[in-house]
Scaffold this motif. Structure first.
Motif, PDB file in Angstrom:
ATOM      1  N   ALA A 128      26.692  33.903  31.668  1.00 53.13           N
ATOM      2  CA  ALA A 128      27.567  33.663  30.521  1.00 53.13           C
ATOM      3  C   ALA A 128      26.804  33.807  29.212  1.00 53.13           C
ATOM      4  O   ALA A 128      27.310  34.403  28.243  1.00 53.13           O
ATOM      5  CB  ALA A 128      28.179  32.265  30.624  1.00 53.13           C
ATOM      6  N   ARG A 129      25.573  33.283  29.183  1.00 52.06           N
ATOM      7  CA  ARG A 129      24.756  33.383  27.960  1.00 52.06           C
ATOM      8  C   ARG A 129      24.452  34.849  27.641  1.00 52.06           C
ATOM      9  O   ARG A 129      24.483  35.260  26.477  1.00 52.06           O
ATOM     10  CB  ARG A 129      23.469  32.582  28.148  1.00 52.06           C
ATOM     11  N   LYS A 130      24.179  35.644  28.671  1.00 50.86           N
ATOM     12  CA  LYS A 130      23.908  37.078  28.453  1.00 50.86           C
ATOM     13  C   LYS A 130      25.128  37.778  27.848  1.00 50.86           C
ATOM     14  O   LYS A 130      25.003  38.550  26.889  1.00 50.86           O
ATOM     15  CB  LYS A 130      23.542  37.740  29.788  1.00 50.86           C
ATOM     16  N   ASP A 131      26.309  37.504  28.407  1.00 48.22           N
ATOM     17  CA  ASP A 131      27.522  38.159  27.905  1.00 48.22           C
ATOM     18  C   ASP A 131      27.848  37.711  26.480  1.00 48.22           C
ATOM     19  O   ASP A 131      28.256  38.522  25.640  1.00 48.22           O
ATOM     20  CB  ASP A 131      28.701  37.846  28.828  1.00 48.22           C
ATOM     21  N   LEU A 132      27.681  36.421  26.204  1.00 46.96           N
ATOM     22  CA  LEU A 132      27.977  35.924  24.849  1.00 46.96           C
ATOM     23  C   LEU A 132      26.975  36.473  23.835  1.00 46.96           C
ATOM     24  O   LEU A 132      27.346  36.793  22.702  1.00 46.96           O
ATOM     25  CB  LEU A 132      27.953  34.390  24.852  1.00 46.96           C
ATOM     26  N   ARG A 133      25.719  36.596  24.256  1.00 52.25           N
ATOM     27  CA  ARG A 133      24.704  37.162  23.353  1.00 52.25           C
ATOM     28  C   ARG A 133      25.014  38.639  23.072  1.00 52.25           C
ATOM     29  O   ARG A 133      24.867  39.105  21.945  1.00 52.25           O
ATOM     30  CB  ARG A 133      23.322  37.016  23.995  1.00 52.25           C
ATOM     31  N   SER A 134      25.454  39.342  24.118  1.00 54.37           N
ATOM     32  CA  SER A 134      25.817  40.750  23.924  1.00 54.37           C
ATOM     33  C   SER A 134      26.999  40.880  22.961  1.00 54.37           C
ATOM     34  O   SER A 134      27.014  41.763  22.094  1.00 54.37           O
ATOM     35  CB  SER A 134      26.161  41.367  25.288  1.00 54.37           C
ATOM     36  N   LEU A 143      41.728  34.015  37.096  1.00 49.71           N
ATOM     37  CA  LEU A 143      42.494  35.119  37.671  1.00 49.71           C
ATOM     38  C   LEU A 143      42.209  36.445  36.970  1.00 49.71           C
ATOM     39  O   LEU A 143      42.068  37.487  37.612  1.00 49.71           O
ATOM     40  CB  LEU A 143      43.987  34.802  37.583  1.00 49.71           C
ATOM     41  N   GLY A 144      42.152  36.405  35.642  1.00 46.98           N
ATOM     42  CA  GLY A 144      41.941  37.638  34.882  1.00 46.98           C
ATOM     43  C   GLY A 144      40.624  38.302  35.224  1.00 46.98           C
ATOM     44  O   GLY A 144      40.560  39.527  35.396  1.00 46.98           O
ATOM     45  N   CYS A 145      39.556  37.514  35.360  1.00 47.53           N
ATOM     46  CA  CYS A 145      38.251  38.103  35.672  1.00 47.53           C
ATOM     47  C   CYS A 145      38.188  38.587  37.120  1.00 47.53           C
ATOM     48  O   CYS A 145      37.499  39.568  37.408  1.00 47.53           O
ATOM     49  CB  CYS A 145      37.146  37.088  35.390  1.00 47.53           C
ATOM     50  N   LEU A 146      38.885  37.902  38.018  1.00 46.45           N
ATOM     51  CA  LEU A 146      38.887  38.381  39.411  1.00 46.45           C
ATOM     52  C   LEU A 146      39.523  39.764  39.498  1.00 46.45           C
ATOM     53  O   LEU A 146      38.958  40.682  40.117  1.00 46.45           O
ATOM     54  CB  LEU A 146      39.655  37.397  40.296  1.00 46.45           C
ATOM     55  N   PHE A 147      40.665  39.932  38.868  1.00 49.94           N
ATOM     56  CA  PHE A 147      41.325  41.241  38.926  1.00 49.94           C
ATOM     57  C   PHE A 147      40.575  42.275  38.082  1.00 49.94           C
ATOM     58  O   PHE A 147      40.599  43.463  38.414  1.00 49.94           O
ATOM     59  CB  PHE A 147      42.777  41.111  38.481  1.00 49.94           C
ATOM     60  N   ALA A 148      39.930  41.845  37.008  1.00 46.71           N
ATOM     61  CA  ALA A 148      39.115  42.779  36.227  1.00 46.71           C
ATOM     62  C   ALA A 148      37.972  43.322  37.079  1.00 46.71           C
ATOM     63  O   ALA A 148      37.623  44.500  36.996  1.00 46.71           O
ATOM     64  CB  ALA A 148      38.577  42.088  34.980  1.00 46.71           C
ATOM     65  N   ALA A 149      37.382  42.457  37.913  1.00 50.30           N
ATOM     66  CA  ALA A 149      36.315  42.908  38.810  1.00 50.30           C
ATOM     67  C   ALA A 149      36.857  43.858  39.878  1.00 50.30           C
ATOM     68  O   ALA A 149      36.201  44.831  40.249  1.00 50.30           O
ATOM     69  CB  ALA A 149      35.654  41.698  39.472  1.00 50.30           C
ATOM     70  N   MET A 150      38.083  43.589  40.354  1.00 51.65           N
ATOM     71  CA  MET A 150      38.677  44.440  41.390  1.00 51.65           C
ATOM     72  C   MET A 150      38.940  45.857  40.880  1.00 51.65           C
ATOM     73  O   MET A 150      38.754  46.833  41.609  1.00 51.65           O
ATOM     74  CB  MET A 150      39.980  43.813  41.892  1.00 51.65           C
ATOM     75  N   VAL A 151      39.407  45.968  39.636  1.00 48.64           N
ATOM     76  CA  VAL A 151      39.820  47.284  39.125  1.00 48.64           C
ATOM     77  C   VAL A 151      38.736  47.944  38.277  1.00 48.64           C
ATOM     78  O   VAL A 151      38.973  49.025  37.728  1.00 48.64           O
ATOM     79  CB  VAL A 151      41.122  47.160  38.295  1.00 48.64           C
ATOM     80  N   ALA A 152      37.556  47.316  38.180  1.00 46.35           N
ATOM     81  CA  ALA A 152      36.533  47.808  37.253  1.00 46.35           C
ATOM     82  C   ALA A 152      36.109  49.236  37.562  1.00 46.35           C
ATOM     83  O   ALA A 152      35.769  50.006  36.659  1.00 46.35           O
ATOM     84  CB  ALA A 152      35.313  46.886  37.274  1.00 46.35           C
ATOM     85  N   PHE A 161      39.671  39.848  29.170  1.00 54.45           N
ATOM     86  CA  PHE A 161      39.221  39.878  30.558  1.00 54.45           C
ATOM     87  C   PHE A 161      39.008  41.312  31.046  1.00 54.45           C
ATOM     88  O   PHE A 161      38.200  41.557  31.932  1.00 54.45           O
ATOM     89  CB  PHE A 161      40.225  39.152  31.449  1.00 54.45           C
ATOM     90  N   GLY A 162      39.747  42.255  30.468  1.00 54.56           N
ATOM     91  CA  GLY A 162      39.538  43.652  30.817  1.00 54.56           C
ATOM     92  C   GLY A 162      38.165  44.150  30.416  1.00 54.56           C
ATOM     93  O   GLY A 162      37.633  45.090  31.014  1.00 54.56           O
ATOM     94  N   ARG A 163      37.564  43.499  29.406  1.00 58.87           N
ATOM     95  CA  ARG A 163      36.225  43.895  28.955  1.00 58.87           C
ATOM     96  C   ARG A 163      35.119  43.112  29.662  1.00 58.87           C
ATOM     97  O   ARG A 163      33.936  43.322  29.389  1.00 58.87           O
ATOM     98  CB  ARG A 163      36.100  43.662  27.443  1.00 58.87           C
ATOM     99  N   ALA A 164      35.494  42.189  30.559  1.00 65.58           N
ATOM    100  CA  ALA A 164      34.496  41.305  31.169  1.00 65.58           C
ATOM    101  C   ALA A 164      33.449  42.078  31.958  1.00 65.58           C
ATOM    102  O   ALA A 164      32.270  41.722  31.969  1.00 65.58           O
ATOM    103  CB  ALA A 164      35.190  40.273  32.063  1.00 65.58           C
ATOM    104  N   PHE A 165      33.873  43.149  32.636  1.00 66.52           N
ATOM    105  CA  PHE A 165      32.937  43.922  33.451  1.00 66.52           C
ATOM    106  C   PHE A 165      32.674  45.309  32.853  1.00 66.52           C
ATOM    107  O   PHE A 165      32.185  46.190  33.545  1.00 66.52           O
ATOM    108  CB  PHE A 165      33.505  44.062  34.878  1.00 66.52           C
TER     109      PHE A 165
END
Length: 221
Positions: free
Chosen positions: A12-18, A146-155, A71-75
């Motif tokens: 989480a810290r890596k993503d927030l720093r990015s 839920l949003g991140c789970l499906f974002a990972a599925m369709v990444a 959430f679409g940008r999570a991955f």
């Protein structure tokens, strides 16, 4: 358990720093929610009698679309740099990696909500109170899981921008219904605030547990 929490916090810290360095998501989301409220303000005939009835619907519409973007940008970074495979080759539990991604995306949405809720009070005259904030934050937990789970599925799919809302929105409906009832009750439109908040807590526990169990299979796929 402590190691998994440390991994999740590190991801989480890596993503927030990015995000802090690039500022790709938060400014765009803040601009989006403000524009959505401006359009809704001109689209509805708002007065003191119907503001409390219209504002919750506008709030959840703006929040749902902002959440899909966040959430679409999570991955996205892992997809563009092909770094997810490297993360999965480490001893870090996949569930902890997923939890870190969801935590970072959820916090970005919370920042967006910090713009959305005061803007809603400004444009619609809706009361900004602690019960409203609590309902929105509780809904954000389930939406992030839920949003991140499906974002990972369709990444890795070509039509990921189309598939993400198609997969996510049906399962967000219970959260949005309970959250809408809680916000309506908090804004004085009637209904049971406590029961709606209890439903949100139940949904959060259910979706966090289910997505944590499914994360290993989704990320390894």
């Amino acid at each position: 358990m402590t190691g998994a929490i440390a991994v999740a916090l590190a991801v989480a810290r890596k993503d927030l720093r990015s995000e802090w360095r690039t500022r790709e998501v938060v400014p765009a989301l803040a601009q989006f929610v403000v524009l959505a409220l401006v359009i809704a303000n001109f689209g509805f005939q708002i007065d003191s009698r119907n503001a409390a009835a219209i504002a919750p619907g506008v709030l959840w519409l703006a929040l749902v679309f902002a959440g899909l973007v966040a959430f679409g940008r999570a991955f996205a970074a892992e997809r563009e740099q092909a770094s997810l495979e490297a993360m999965l080759m480490t001893p870090a539990p996949p569930a902890a990696i997923f939890a870190g991604k969801a935590l970072a995306a959820g916090l970005l949405l919370v920042v967006c909500e910090a713009v959305l809720l005061p803007a809603l009070a400004l444009f619609f005259g809706a009361p900004l109170s602690l019960p409203v904030v609590a309902a929105v934050l509780l809904a954000t937990i389930g939406m992030a899981a839920l949003g991140c789970l499906f974002a990972a599925m369709v990444a890795r799919m070509r039509a990921r921008e189309l598939l993400l809302p198609l997969l996510t929105l049906p399962l967000w409906i219970p959260i949005i219904v309970a959250g809408g009832q809680a916000v309506q009750a908090a804004m004085g439109s009637g209904g049971g605030y406590g029961s709606a908040l209890g439903l949100l807590v139940d949904f959060d526990i259910l979706f966090v547990v289910l997505t944590s169990l499914a994360a290993r299979f989704v990320l390894d796929d």
